[in-house]
Design a protein around this motif. Structure first.
Motif, PDB file in Angstrom:
ATOM      1  N   ASP A  70       0.830  -1.210   0.000  1.00 56.87           N
ATOM      2  CA  ASP A  70       0.000   0.000   0.000  1.00 56.87           C
ATOM      3  C   ASP A  70       0.867   1.264   0.000  1.00 56.87           C
ATOM      4  O   ASP A  70       0.575   2.229  -0.718  1.00 56.87           O
ATOM      5  CB  ASP A  70      -0.908   0.005   1.227  1.00 56.87           C
ATOM      6  CG  ASP A  70      -2.011  -1.036   1.143  1.00 56.87           C
ATOM      7  OD1 ASP A  70      -2.090  -1.713   0.104  1.00 56.87           O
ATOM      8  OD2 ASP A  70      -2.782  -1.174   2.102  1.00 56.87           O
ATOM      9  N   GLY A 109       1.057   3.905  -3.044  1.00 55.46           N
ATOM     10  CA  GLY A 109       0.651   5.287  -2.802  1.00 55.46           C
ATOM     11  C   GLY A 109       1.660   6.280  -3.340  1.00 55.46           C
ATOM     12  O   GLY A 109       1.287   7.343  -3.870  1.00 55.46           O
ATOM     13  N   LEU A 138       1.259   6.148  -7.335  1.00 52.11           N
ATOM     14  CA  LEU A 138       0.000   6.524  -7.985  1.00 52.11           C
ATOM     15  C   LEU A 138       0.063   7.848  -8.743  1.00 52.11           C
ATOM     16  O   LEU A 138      -0.483   7.943  -9.858  1.00 52.11           O
ATOM     17  CB  LEU A 138      -1.128   6.569  -6.947  1.00 52.11           C
ATOM     18  CG  LEU A 138      -1.669   5.208  -6.490  1.00 52.11           C
ATOM     19  CD1 LEU A 138      -2.786   5.400  -5.470  1.00 52.11           C
ATOM     20  CD2 LEU A 138      -2.167   4.382  -7.668  1.00 52.11           C
ATOM     21  N   GLY A 152      -5.859  -0.074  -0.074  1.00 55.99           N
ATOM     22  CA  GLY A 152      -4.970   0.233  -1.196  1.00 55.99           C
ATOM     23  C   GLY A 152      -5.656   0.056  -2.528  1.00 55.99           C
ATOM     24  O   GLY A 152      -5.436   0.843  -3.473  1.00 55.99           O
ATOM     25  N   ASP A 208      -7.916   3.049  -3.297  1.00 50.66           N
ATOM     26  CA  ASP A 208      -7.134   4.196  -3.795  1.00 50.66           C
ATOM     27  C   ASP A 208      -6.734   3.988  -5.252  1.00 50.66           C
ATOM     28  O   ASP A 208      -6.740   4.943  -6.054  1.00 50.66           O
ATOM     29  CB  ASP A 208      -5.883   4.375  -2.932  1.00 50.66           C
ATOM     30  CG  ASP A 208      -6.212   4.839  -1.522  1.00 50.66           C
ATOM     31  OD1 ASP A 208      -7.317   5.384  -1.333  1.00 50.66           O
ATOM     32  OD2 ASP A 208      -5.371   4.643  -0.626  1.00 50.66           O
ATOM     33  N   ARG A 262      -9.808   4.560  -7.510  1.00 50.23           N
ATOM     34  CA  ARG A 262     -10.143   5.995  -7.598  1.00 50.23           C
ATOM     35  C   ARG A 262      -9.201   6.716  -8.556  1.00 50.23           C
ATOM     36  O   ARG A 262      -9.617   7.582  -9.328  1.00 50.23           O
ATOM     37  CB  ARG A 262     -10.071   6.620  -6.210  1.00 50.23           C
ATOM     38  CG  ARG A 262     -11.154   6.145  -5.242  1.00 50.23           C
ATOM     39  CD  ARG A 262     -11.164   6.986  -3.986  1.00 50.23           C
ATOM     40  NE  ARG A 262     -12.071   6.422  -2.989  1.00 50.23           N
ATOM     41  CZ  ARG A 262     -11.683   5.671  -1.955  1.00 50.23           C
ATOM     42  NH1 ARG A 262     -10.376   5.403  -1.786  1.00 50.23           N
ATOM     43  NH2 ARG A 262     -12.568   5.194  -1.095  1.00 50.23           N
ATOM     44  N   MET A 263      -7.913   6.355  -8.507  1.00 51.58           N
ATOM     45  CA  MET A 263      -6.957   6.950  -9.442  1.00 51.58           C
ATOM     46  C   MET A 263      -7.275   6.520 -10.876  1.00 51.58           C
ATOM     47  O   MET A 263      -7.255   7.349 -11.805  1.00 51.58           O
ATOM     48  CB  MET A 263      -5.539   6.528  -9.061  1.00 51.58           C
ATOM     49  CG  MET A 263      -4.431   7.119  -9.928  1.00 51.58           C
ATOM     50  SD  MET A 263      -4.113   6.214 -11.475  1.00 51.58           S
ATOM     51  CE  MET A 263      -3.664   4.607 -10.839  1.00 51.58           C
TER      52      MET A 263
END
Length: 542
Positions: free
Chosen positions: A428, A432, A435, A458, A461, A464-465
């Motif tokens: 994660d 991060g 990303l 993770g 996220d 969403r990206m």
């Protein structure tokens, strides 16, 4: 798929072979393609043979990408096609000069709904039943023709053998036998065509003339292994009216000397890709082959998978062999794709890639144990800004290599369309940090991140990206750690994630539902999410 009126009529016409003498002689050349496609779709090898033997155009292309709803020709129809090409050599109605079979052996892959697969399976069973009926009808026709031929020989003697063998309209243009019988039939007919000449003299001169003049060029993708090696070599060395050309060469478990022989026999024009797999080449063996590979001017793809290229400094002569390898790669002027799988050359990526004269568009480096120095070089190389497809799967990434990966993604942000970082140990925290760089790849269409130890947070996220990337169409995500049975290590490897059982008490579909809800809330109905590693196919994006 909605069939056109021409397609519907063509299928009806080819469905009854007994009526072919009535319609075949009156068919305009514009309808031959539609009739041939209908014969392939309906598994009508007799109709395939008759159409190909009289093919009215210079080129016949059977392989290549299929339109939606088009079926791949089965073995019976392909055998009928090849036999008809041989018989068409002596048929004045046949104008065929180029037979293109490239792409014919490709398997149907990728994703598809289970209902579609069941429908295809049912259609295949129906086609097999129709094929059996066609085979029985052909066997009856062959027996009848053999009886007539023997009667003609008994009555007329050998001098009238050709006339006793004559075919009526629509009769005997092509048939499907077992593989051994088919091979014998092809050889027998080719020998008869090469020896046949009006009168009783000049047989040897006729054979030499036919052997020296190529009537039909056959383009194909060739697959060679230890069992088929002798047959392929024979096909390439035999002179005759058919000349074999290769677009895509794939060899498996072949020695360096046999690969050299094969490359010497292949026509140098038209070869686009060489794919060598499971052959113990070694660095010295590959360096020996590269000068031969460089003689193919159109070659734009080189693939080496599990070829035992193990570089170790303590082995005598390895440094010199690696220099020869670099010099050989420098001769590949048209190379645009390089695939290296499990070659064990850590720290040598600069030696390999810096010698290439042109920047690569496709670079695949899975299981290469890339070092931080390798990734640092790649991020600054002349290939970085032109890459359209990059595969770094199963190369361990950590905090020391992350800056190089981010720099590489920045350099390739405007060109990169397909990226695979599966099995790279992305947690994660690492994901991060990565990303923002992934989100800056504006042309990215597919992203594969399977077998990385990510939690559900993770994954959320990541999705969403992905939803903010308008060009992205496919995302292969890993199963979250929460979906596995207890006992998994804190930082599991990709092999452990692949083998560790999923928790049956956990609702796997719940994960998919949560991720897809994020897409719906973002208004992204065109982004496909999957965790199915085996059926994932990035090529479906295009």
């Amino acid at each position: 798929m909605v069939l056109s009126l021409v397609s519907i009529c063509a299928r009806e016409v080819v469905s009854d072979h007994s009526s072919s003498p009535c319609w075949l002689r009156w068919v305009p050349r514009e309808l031959y393609r539609a009739l041939l496609e209908a014969a392939f779709a309906g598994c009508r090898p007799l109709a395939v043979g008759e159409l190909v033997q009289r093919w009215p155009e210079r080129t016949l292309r059977v392989g290549g990408p299929r339109k939606e709803g088009q079926t791949v020709p089965n073995r019976l129809c392909i055998q009928a096609l090849l036999l008809a090409v041989v018989r068409g050599l002596s048929d004045q109605r046949c104008a065929l000069q180029v037979l293109d079979l490239c792409g014919l052996q490709g398997d149907e892959g990728g994703m598809g709904d289970p209902h579609g697969r069941l429908a295809r399976a049912g259609a295949q069973r129906a086609q097999r039943r129709e094929g059996e009926r066609e085979r029985k009808r052909f066997s009856a026709l062959e027996r009848e023709k053999d009886v007539k031929r023997e009667r003609g020989r008994w009555k007329s003697g050998n001098g009238d053998e050709a006339s006793a063998e004559g075919n009526g309209p629509g009769m005997g243009s092509c048939g499907i036998l077992g593989e051994e019988e088919l091979a014998k039939g092809v050889r027998r007919r080719m020998e008869m065509e090469r020896k046949r000449e009006p009168g009783s003299g000049g047989v040897r001169q006729a054979a030499e003339d036919v052997s020296s003049d190529v009537l039909v060029h056959v383009r194909a993708d060739i697959f060679v292994n230890a069992r088929s090696w002798e047959r392929v070599r024979g096909a390439l060395t035999t002179l005759g009216p058919l000349k074999l050309q290769c677009r895509y060469l794939r060899v498996e478990e072949i020695s360096v000397s046999n690969i050299r022989t094969l490359l010497d026999l292949l026509p140098h024009q038209g070869l686009l890709c060489i794919d060598i797999r499971y052959s113990s080449l070694g660095v010295a063996g590959l360096a020996e082959l590269l000068p031969l590979i460089a003689t193919f001017p159109a070659l734009n793809s080189l693939r080496l998978h599990y070829c035992n290229l193990d570089f170790r400094r303590d082995h005598h002569g390895q440094e010199e062999a690696l220099r020869d390898l670099s010099l050989g790669l420098a001769r590949l002027q048209a190379l645009r794709r390089l695939s290296l799988t499990a070659l064990r050359l850590p720290g040598q990526l600069r030696v390999l890639l810096s010698s290439l004269p042109q920047p690569l568009e496709i670079l695949e480096l899975p299981y290469l144990s890339l070092s931080p120095a390798d990734l640092a070089y790649l991020s600054c190389s002349h290939h970085a800004s032109t890459l359209q497809q990059l595969d770094l799967s199963e190369n361990r990434l950590d905090e020391t290599t992350l800056p190089s990966i981010r720099r590489l993604l920045y350099q390739a942000s405007s060109s990169l369309q397909h990226l695979s970082l599966s099995g790279c140990g992305l947690t994660d925290g690492l994901l991060g940090l990565l990303l923002p760089s992934l989100g800056g790849c504006l042309a990215l269409k597919s992203l594969a991140l399977a077998l990385n130890p990510l939690s559900m947070a993770g994954l959320m996220d990541l999705v969403r990206m992905a939803a903010r990337m308008p060009s992205l169409r496919h995302l292969l995500y890993p199963n979250p750690l929460e979906d596995y049975q207890p006992g998994l290590p804190d930082l599991p490897s990709s092999a452990q994630l692949l083998d560790w059982p999923l928790d049956e008490a956990t609702e796997i579909n719940m994960t998919s539902s949560q991720l897809n809800r994020v897409l719906l809330d973002s208004g992204r109905s065109d982004l496909f999410l999957t965790c199915d590693l085996l059926n994932y196919d990035k090529d479906l994006v295009d």
